[in-house]
Each structure stands twice: as C-alpha cells, then as structure tokens.
Design a protein around this motif. Structure first.
Motif, mmCIF file in Angstrom:
data_model
loop_
_atom_site.group_PDB
_atom_site.id
_atom_site.type_symbol
_atom_site.label_atom_id
_atom_site.label_comp_id
_atom_site.label_asym_id
_atom_site.label_seq_id
_atom_site.Cartn_x
_atom_site.Cartn_y
_atom_site.Cartn_z
ATOM 1 N N LEU A 79 11.519 5.986 -6.264
ATOM 2 C CA LEU A 79 10.470 5.169 -6.865
ATOM 3 C C LEU A 79 10.158 5.624 -8.286
ATOM 4 O O LEU A 79 9.987 4.806 -9.192
ATOM 5 N N GLN A 97 1.128 0.677 -6.017
ATOM 6 C CA GLN A 97 1.155 -0.143 -4.809
ATOM 7 C C GLN A 97 2.325 0.218 -3.904
ATOM 8 O O GLN A 97 2.181 0.291 -2.678
ATOM 9 N N GLU A 98 3.490 0.455 -4.505
ATOM 10 C CA GLU A 98 4.658 0.837 -3.705
ATOM 11 C C GLU A 98 4.473 2.229 -3.098
ATOM 12 O O GLU A 98 4.920 2.487 -1.971
ATOM 13 N N GLN A 99 3.837 3.138 -3.841
ATOM 14 C CA GLN A 99 3.549 4.461 -3.288
ATOM 15 C C GLN A 99 2.608 4.349 -2.095
ATOM 16 O O GLN A 99 2.814 4.993 -1.063
#
Length: 324
Positions: A79, A97-99
């Motif tokens: 990421l 948000q991805e984390q």
C-alpha cells in the motif's frame, strides 16, 4: 476540568482503596504489623496481582492483535509503495481508507498493543490520588475513598527502608530537609521501573516479531515505544509517591514475566522465538509447532525411504569413439 476528572476517577478511587484496605486487613489479621511499611507494600503488590490477573483476557486479545498487525505488514508495504510520491489530499485519504480496510479485515489496529496499558491507567491514577493525598488527608483527619482516617494515618506513617510510602523524590528534595532514604529508594525504584519497561519492549522486538514485521512500519512504532515509554515514566517517577513506584515496578515485572512465558511457549509464527521453540521440540523428538505428530512421522518415513534408495543413478557416459 478537575471536577470532571474527579467524577470519572471517583469509582476507581473507591475500588482501588477498598482492595488496598481488604489486603491490608488480611495481612493484619494473620499477624503482620498494622502500621508496618512491609504490610502496606504487600497490599500494593497484591493489588497489582489482582488487577493483572483480571486483565489476562485483555492481554490475550493484545497478543492476537499484535500478531494480526504483523501478518498484514506485507500488505501495508504494498500500500505504501502504491501511494509513494503521491502527496495530494485525495491520495492521502484513499491510502488512509485502504489502511482502515486492512485493519478491519484483520480485526486489529495500531493501538491494540497499548490496550492493557490504557485499561490500567484509571486504576493507576486512582491509586496515585489515594497515595498522593495520604499526607494531606492525615493532617486534616480525612478519609480517602474506602480508607478510613485511621488507615490513612497508618499508611502515612508507614516506611520501607526508612522511606515513607507517601513521600516523593521531588517532594523531599524541595522540602529543604531532604530525606536521603526517600532519595535512594525512589532512585532504585525508578531505575527498576525503567529497566523492566525497556526489557519488556526489547524482548518483544528481538524475540517475537516475524521477518516481515521487523522490516515494516510496525517496527518503527515498536522502536518509539522502546525508548519513549521508559523515558516518560522515568521523568514522571520523580513525582510519584514511593507506594506508586512500588505499584508500577510490580506491574512492569508481571508484564515482563507474562510476556516471557507467552513468547517461550506460544511465539509468533516466523519469529526467532518460534525457531528456538522448534529447536527445543526437536531435541525432545517432537515435531515443529503447528505440525501434527502423524504428519511429521509420515514425512520422516518418506525421507527414510528416499535415503534408502540411495543417490540417483548417474547417467552412463557414452563410449568415446575409437580413434581411427
């Protein structure tokens, strides 16, 4: 602000002071001196043992969360590589948000390793209030929480190695009439508190982290905790009553021993501790961690059969052509 904190800490103050009183009563009834510093010190230590025993389920959850954090390190690195060099607001929000989605998937978060510490803090502050207010309450004939006026007087006069349990390093230095027993005992306790905190964190980093975790951002968080937490408690320790220093040193030693047991017997997969555990199991004829005995026996039998067949036959060399 003070009234707000008082409202929050009042239930913890009564709980801590009642447990402290109960253990003091127990030790007094079995023949120990009511006003002895040893009696009060044992009461504080047993308060630690009770709190930490109740926190064992939280500690287990902490271990699981830490392992989940280590397991997602490869995904976190991907990421970070994906958004490397992207500094605009939308990219940062997308990365966050991805984390968060990763943390939710693995049912963990970066603060999970601090959970037992955070739960302990209200009890710690409540005990600090009880012990720190002992001298003032004794002078004004006041009770503190569940401790009566007589209990407070007993505690205020109690000493360990000549140092009153309610006295602080900073307090005796600023008093103009320094009690060197307080200085010596406080320094010893502060050093013990710092050392136990440091070695607990270092043990986790050197023994119980996988290769992925050692190379990932999680390691940076652990390094910060390695030095910052002992420094914070070391600086704060000069204003802690001797009784609070005993409490915090005892809880640090519990954490160190508890963590040592977990790392030795149930290490993180891929860690140095797991390799050491597998080496000990091999010496006893046991299979590696996570491998069933039947599977290990089948693998050993297969390896023996391969060894019995010998080396693969070397291909025959073609005869050299006869020289004409």
């Amino acid at each position: 602000m003070n009234n707000f904190l008082d409202t929050i800490l009042t239930p913890f103050t009564y709980a801590v002071s009642w447990v402290l009183w109960a253990f003091h009563e127990l030790f007094t009834r079995i023949g120990m001196d009511e006003g002895s510093g040893v009696t009060w010190t044992l009461s504080i230590i047993f308060l630690v043992l009770l709190i930490r025993t109740l926190l064992i389920p939280v500690f287990v959850k902490q271990i699981k969360s830490q392992r989940a954090m280590q397991a997602l390190q490869p995904d976190l690195r991907k990421l970070q590589a994906k958004y490397k060099g992207k500094t605009d607001q939308m990219s940062r929000q997308a990365m966050v948000q991805e984390q968060q989605a990763l943390f939710k998937k693995h049912k963990t978060n970066p603060l999970s390793s601090c959970l037992p510490l955070l739960i302990q803090m209200p009890f710690f502050f409540a005990l600090f209030r009880v012990l720190n207010n002992a001298s003032h309450a004794s002078e004004n004939h006041q009770a503190v929480g569940a401790l009566s006026v007589e209990n407070i007087r007993s505690f205020d006069s109690a000493q360990i190695l000549g140092a009153p349990l309610s006295e602080t390093f900073l307090g005796t230095i600023n008093s103009g009439n320094t009690n060197w027993a307080v200085v010596i005992v406080a320094v010893i306790m502060i050093l013990a508190m710092i050392a136990s905190q440091f070695f607990t964190q270092r043990q986790l980093m050197t023994k119980n982290m996988s290769k992925e975790a050692l190379e990932g951002p999680f390691m940076q968080q652990q390094k910060m905790m390695l030095y910052i937490l002992p420094l914070v408690f070391g600086i704060g320790g000069i204003n802690f009553p001797i009784g609070v220093l005993i409490y915090w040193t005892a809880t640090n030693l519990w954490t160190l021993c508890q963590q040592f047991w977990v790392i030795r017997n149930n290490p993180t997969p891929g860690s140095q501790a797991e390799r050491e555990l597998n080496a000990r199991r091999a010496e006893k004829g046991l299979p590696p961690v996570g491998v069933k005995k039947e599977d290990a026996a089948a693998a050993a039998e297969e390896a023996a059969q391969q060894a019995a067949k010998g080396q693969r036959e070397q291909p025959k060399r073609n005869n050299r052509r006869k020289k004409k």
